[in-house]
Design an enzyme around this catalytic site. Sequence first.
Site, PDB file in Angstrom:
ATOM      1  N   SER A 151       9.231   5.201  10.779  1.00  0.00           N
ATOM      2  CA  SER A 151       8.964   4.061   9.895  1.00  0.00           C
ATOM      3  C   SER A 151       9.563   4.409   8.543  1.00  0.00           C
ATOM      4  O   SER A 151       9.829   5.588   8.265  1.00  0.00           O
ATOM      5  CB  SER A 151       7.445   3.890   9.750  1.00  0.00           C
ATOM      6  OG  SER A 151       7.126   3.055   8.665  1.00  0.00           O
ATOM      7  N   TYR A 184      -1.207   7.055   8.568  1.00  0.00           N
ATOM      8  CA  TYR A 184       0.067   6.525   9.070  1.00  0.00           C
ATOM      9  C   TYR A 184       1.237   7.245   8.386  1.00  0.00           C
ATOM     10  O   TYR A 184       2.180   7.698   9.056  1.00  0.00           O
ATOM     11  CB  TYR A 184       0.110   5.018   8.792  1.00  0.00           C
ATOM     12  CG  TYR A 184       1.240   4.262   9.443  1.00  0.00           C
ATOM     13  CD1 TYR A 184       1.147   3.832  10.768  1.00  0.00           C
ATOM     14  CD2 TYR A 184       2.410   3.962   8.740  1.00  0.00           C
ATOM     15  CE1 TYR A 184       2.177   3.128  11.363  1.00  0.00           C
ATOM     16  CE2 TYR A 184       3.440   3.259   9.328  1.00  0.00           C
ATOM     17  CZ  TYR A 184       3.324   2.833  10.648  1.00  0.00           C
ATOM     18  OH  TYR A 184       4.348   2.140  11.235  1.00  0.00           O
TER      19      TYR A 184
END
Length: 258
Positions: free
Chosen positions: A140, A153
């Site tokens: 990401s 995350y």
Amino acid sequence: MTQLALVTGSTSGIGLGIAKSLAEAGYRLIINGFGEPEVIDQALANVDAAGPESPIYIGTDLTQPQAIDMALSELIESDGPISVLVNNAGMQFTAPVDEFPVDKWDQIIALNLSAAFHTTRLCLPAMKAQNFGRIINIASVHGLVASVNKPAYVAAKHGLVGLTKATALETAEINVTCNAICPGWTHTPLIQTQIERRAEELNTTIEEGGRALLAEKQPSKEFVTTDQLGALTRFLCTDAASQITGASLPVDGGWTAQ
Ligand code: NAD
């Protein structure tokens, strides 16, 4: 024999887009993920229509190392080496670090980071033996930069970028590559809650909520598409990409250029 490609978390979103793209490239797909039976059937039908052979489905919960071990060992034994491994399954939960639920931290690290270690360690020996393999980790932008309220995350995705580099160095002299793709906002179920929350905060429509998220971080002001991520994954599997390894490739409309 048709080469096998495993895409984790491919019953939905980015994983499904990548699975379809690899099926179009001629791979036999192993589909994994959760969902209602009709959602899974639809995903399998879509991949089946795109590819040369019916996909295999494994419903393995990737937060469980023993279950991963069992599923992949059986698969490799019965169907042969997995030539392309796409570690895509992931989840999100947002809260400040000092309020972050400990069970959510453990779950996110297990799924977004540790699962990729387990699939990699289990798939790599057969890749080495056949002198071909492509490992693609769907990280990401949050593997490269941070945002508030996403401590688990961000930590997991930075870890995944590290695992990518370490694996690439260990496989550099053989025809196995390992790269990370780092998407920005991509319109999938994973970000739906964040869009809805933003729409609620601004007292506006879901569409405007999505536009507000984009305006804050993604200079292109457009969502990345699952087709675009599928096409890049497919390219990384080609011979033309054999010298691309250990890279973290942003597909983020300029997010990390700022
Ligand atoms: P999604 O929610 O649409 O898909 C997630 C997939 O993972 C589903 O198939 C789900 O069933 C599966 N899954 C969830 N828990 C699982 C478990 N325990 N075991 C096995 N499978 C499980 O999400 P998405 O947006 O397509 O995200 C895919 C990946 O892309 C994730 O790693 C995510 O972090 C990453 N990513 C997404 C975005 C975005 O904006 N959507 C941006 C950057 C990175």
